[in-house]
Every structure is written in C-alpha cells, then in structure tokens.
Design an enzyme around this catalytic site. Structure first.
Site, short mmCIF file in Angstrom:
data_model
loop_
_atom_site.label_atom_id
_atom_site.label_comp_id
_atom_site.label_asym_id
_atom_site.label_seq_id
_atom_site.Cartn_x
_atom_site.Cartn_y
_atom_site.Cartn_z
N ASN A 1 -10.05 0.28 1.30
CA ASN A 1 -8.61 0.37 1.11
C ASN A 1 -8.28 0.01 -0.34
O ASN A 1 -8.45 -1.13 -0.74
CB ASN A 1 -7.93 -0.59 2.09
CG ASN A 1 -6.42 -0.62 1.95
OD1 ASN A 1 -5.85 -0.06 1.02
ND2 ASN A 1 -5.76 -1.27 2.89
N CYS B 1 0.81 -1.22 0.00
CA CYS B 1 0.00 0.00 0.00
C CYS B 1 0.85 1.27 0.00
O CYS B 1 0.33 2.37 -0.16
CB CYS B 1 -0.94 0.01 1.21
SG CYS B 1 -2.09 -1.37 1.21
N HIS C 1 -2.78 7.13 3.83
CA HIS C 1 -3.30 5.91 3.22
C HIS C 1 -4.58 5.52 3.94
O HIS C 1 -4.70 5.66 5.16
CB HIS C 1 -2.26 4.80 3.30
CG HIS C 1 -2.81 3.49 2.82
ND1 HIS C 1 -3.37 3.35 1.58
CD2 HIS C 1 -2.91 2.29 3.43
CE1 HIS C 1 -3.79 2.10 1.45
NE2 HIS C 1 -3.53 1.44 2.55
#
Lengths: 76, 330
Positions: free
Chosen positions: B285, B115, B255
């Site tokens: 996400n 990520c 994030h």
C-alpha cells in the site's frame, strides 16, 4: 438448504475447511480463523441473508451456532 | 457557462531502488511469507534508502509525466501534492517540487486526505481547469509510509511501501476526459486509522517517540469492512452520475490496500478479474501513490485505448474516500 447448511457452505468456502469439521458447536478458534476471516465471513453472510450485523454483534460471535442463532432471530 | 473538458495528458511514476520482500521481513519480525500473501496479496514492497526521499521520488515521477505530456515545467499553472509524508514540516512538498522542476509560473500546495489524496487532488485540479483560467496542472501522489510504520508491529509494517506517481492534467478535445468525481469524508471514524503524534497535541518529543506515538495505528477488521462498502458504493455513484454501470467500465483502478478488499469489492461490483488492475503484490500500500503508479504502469504497458471508460476509487484515513470516472484521452 436450511440456515445452518447455508452458513456452513459459506464458512467452508472462506476458511477452506471440510464440511464435516463444521458443527453448531464449532468455534472460529477451532477453525483457526482470525479477525479478518471472521469479518469476511460476516460480509458474505450479510449478503446471503440480506441483513446487517453490527460490529458489536460481530465481537460476540464465537461459534457457528452463534451465527445461526443471530440469523434466525433477524430474518423472517 | 460551458465547462471545459479536462483529461490526463501525461503520467509518470518513481519507486525506491531497495526491495523489501516478505522473506526479508521474516528475518525482522515474527511473520511468514505465506501469511502475508494470503492475508494481503503482498509479496514485496519498495523502501527508500540513502539519497531517496519524498521529494526525489516526486520530482522523478513529475519529470516523466511532463515529458509524456510534452510540456515544459514553466508551462505549469499549478502543482498539487497529495501526501501524508511531506519532505519536511515546512514549506510544502509542492513548493520544493516547484523549485526542483523550475516550474516558476505555478502556484503550489499540498493536501492531506490519507490514501484518498490522489483522488482529492485530481478532483481539485479538474475544477480549476474547468472553471478558472488555469490550463495545466501537475498532480502528484507521493508517500513514504516506511517512515510512519512501527517496524516491530507485524500487523501493520507488512502492509505498506514507498512510491510516487504523477499526472499532468489539461483541457482535452479527443475524449470526454474526467466525467464525474465524488469525494466523501467521515471524521467520526478518525480513530480507526490514525497516527496520534507528530501534530500539536502530541508533538515530537523524546517521550512521545519512545511511546511510538508517531506510528500508524489501525483497526484492521473495521477498516476492511468499511473500505469494501464505500469503495463499491462510490464507484457505483460516479457510474450512476453518467447513467452507467460497472459492466460499462473498461478498467477499474482501485487503491491498493489489501488484495482481499479489492477482490471482495470487485465481486460485489460484478467485475472480471482482468478488468480490475493491481500492483499490490509488488509494492504494498503506497497510500496516495498507489493509483497514479498503477495508472502509469498501465499506460506503459499500452493497456488503455482512447475512449476507454476508466474508474478510479480510493479509501483511507479520515475516513476519506472518493471515486472518479473518466474517458481515457491518450
């Protein structure tokens, strides 16, 4: 405020429960707390008492009394 | 040698059409809208359907970014795609994007940093522009995590969504641009967030697929704790490199893994809610795509002013994490 009082306050804030329902014998299962709740509480406690509780120790913590004992042993 | 000032001059994003809500998930697995909202902050996410893929989303986001930057594809010197879900095993998604855009003068490659991929790619692009003869680089964060989650595992499948975001990076002279970046890795924690199969050790065989080895495995609580810690520390580190503190930030673009990670990190940084951007409620996400999508949405809303001090921070499988401090250029 004593350690138990501070711990109880943090638990009540995180789990949205009443102070009367939290005693030294209360387990996190009683409070319907899952692993994420416990992690968040541990993080808040670490900040409040300026100590670090390892992941292995966290796994051993089952009740409010366990937390209070741990903090008493690891703070002067 | 004087380093060039490098900034973002165009942004774009693309999302799948299909919306998968918590209510929809209630019909698929044993979960509830309330549980997902309280635990993660997610209400719905986007999932690809017929005709959509890593490449189609990446190209759409890139075209928007190029248009906003006022660039033609052939002006690009490099294309970097950050992704853990390539269009196909070979060649790189970046080469496929290059072909679709007809960006014939660009070199193109993919990188994988979970990520944190977008922060890694942005940092590399910045270095190339600051220290070499390259002038214009397209950075794409794209992931189709719906392909990597076990739709029968209620602990992970509710968390993720698909999407793509892109930015064009160039020399800028109207702001300080990218001021500081820091990248970190800790491979010893690889087994807390990983996919065992699909590589050379457990290749794609019927047997391995039956064992679900091609799906994401995660130790949620440990990831949570580590994520909060390193997101706070790396944000503070890039701020410190410029003699700043979190109070100086106009906005933080974190994030989007879990609203509770974001909230806990925000409180530790002492920031107000309005200054920490989120879109997790709509998209879940999106791995490498979360930050560039959030960035482009903020640009479209006209949220940033030239000179605003922005922080970006991410955390992901590896573990990898990293942060960037920049002065907004547009």
């Amino acid at each position: 405020m004593d350690i138990f009082g501070k711990v109880r306050k943090i638990i009540c804030e995180h789990l949205d429960v009443n102070e009367d329902s939290v005693t030294l014998k209360t387990t996190f299962e009683d409070l319907d707390a899952d692993s994420l709740d416990v992690v968040e509480m541990v993080m808040a406690l670490e900040e409040e008492f300026d100590l670090e509780i390892s992941d292995e120790e966290v796994e051993k913590i089952k009740s409010v009394g366990d937390i209070v004992n741990y903090i008493e042993e690891h703070t002067s | 040698m004087k380093q060039e000032t490098v900034g973002i001059t165009g942004t774009g994003h693309a999302l799948p059409k299909r919306v998968l809500s918590n209510r929809d998930l209630e019909k698929m697995i044993d979960t509830s809208d309330r549980w997902i909202r309280e635990r993660t902050g997610i209400i719905e996410r986007r999932i690809i359907s017929e005709g959509e893929s890593t490449l189609t989303l990446a190209v759409k986001a890139s075209q928007q970014a190029l248009q906003k930057a006022g660039l033609l594809p052939e002006e690009l010197d490099m294309i970097i795609v950050a992704s853990v879900t390539p269009e196909q095993a070979l060649p790189s998604t970046a080469c496929l994007v290059q072909a679709k855009l007809n960006a014939k003068n660009a070199s193109a490659f993919d990188l994988t940093a979970g990520c944190t991929g977008f922060i890694y790619a942005l940092t590399i692009a910045k270095q190339f522009i600051a220290n070499s003869s390259l002038h214009k680089i397209l950075v794409i964060g794209v992931d189709i995590l719906s392909y990597l989650v076990d739709w029968e595992d209620r602990k992970t499948c509710v968390l993720f969504g698909d999407g793509a975001g892109a930015v064009v990076m160039e020399k800028v002279n109207n702001s300080r641009g990218i001021i500081a970046t820091r990248l970190y890795s800790e491979g010893s924690k690889a087994d807390l967030l990983y996919i065992p199969g699909g590589g050379t050790v457990l290749p794609i065989t019927k047997e391995n697929l039956d064992k679900k080895l091609n799906f994401i495995k995660m130790n949620g609580p440990e990831v949570f704790k580590f994520a909060v810690k390193v997101m706070v520390e790396s944000t503070q580190e890039v701020l410190k490199m410029d003699g700043k503190t979190a109070a100086d930030l106009s906005y933080l673009i974190p994030h989007q893994a879990n609203i509770r990670i974001i909230d806990t990190a925000r409180k530790r940084l002492g920031m107000e809610k309005e200054k920490v951007l989120t879109n997790i409620e709509k998209y879940g996400n999106m791995s490498s795509a979360s930050i560039p999508v959030l960035l482009d949405e903020a640009v479209e809303k006209g949220l940033f002013r030239q000179g605003d001090l922005l922080g970006m921070v991410a955390f992901g499988a590896g573990f990898t994490w990293g942060a960037c401090l920049m002065e907004w250029s547009l």
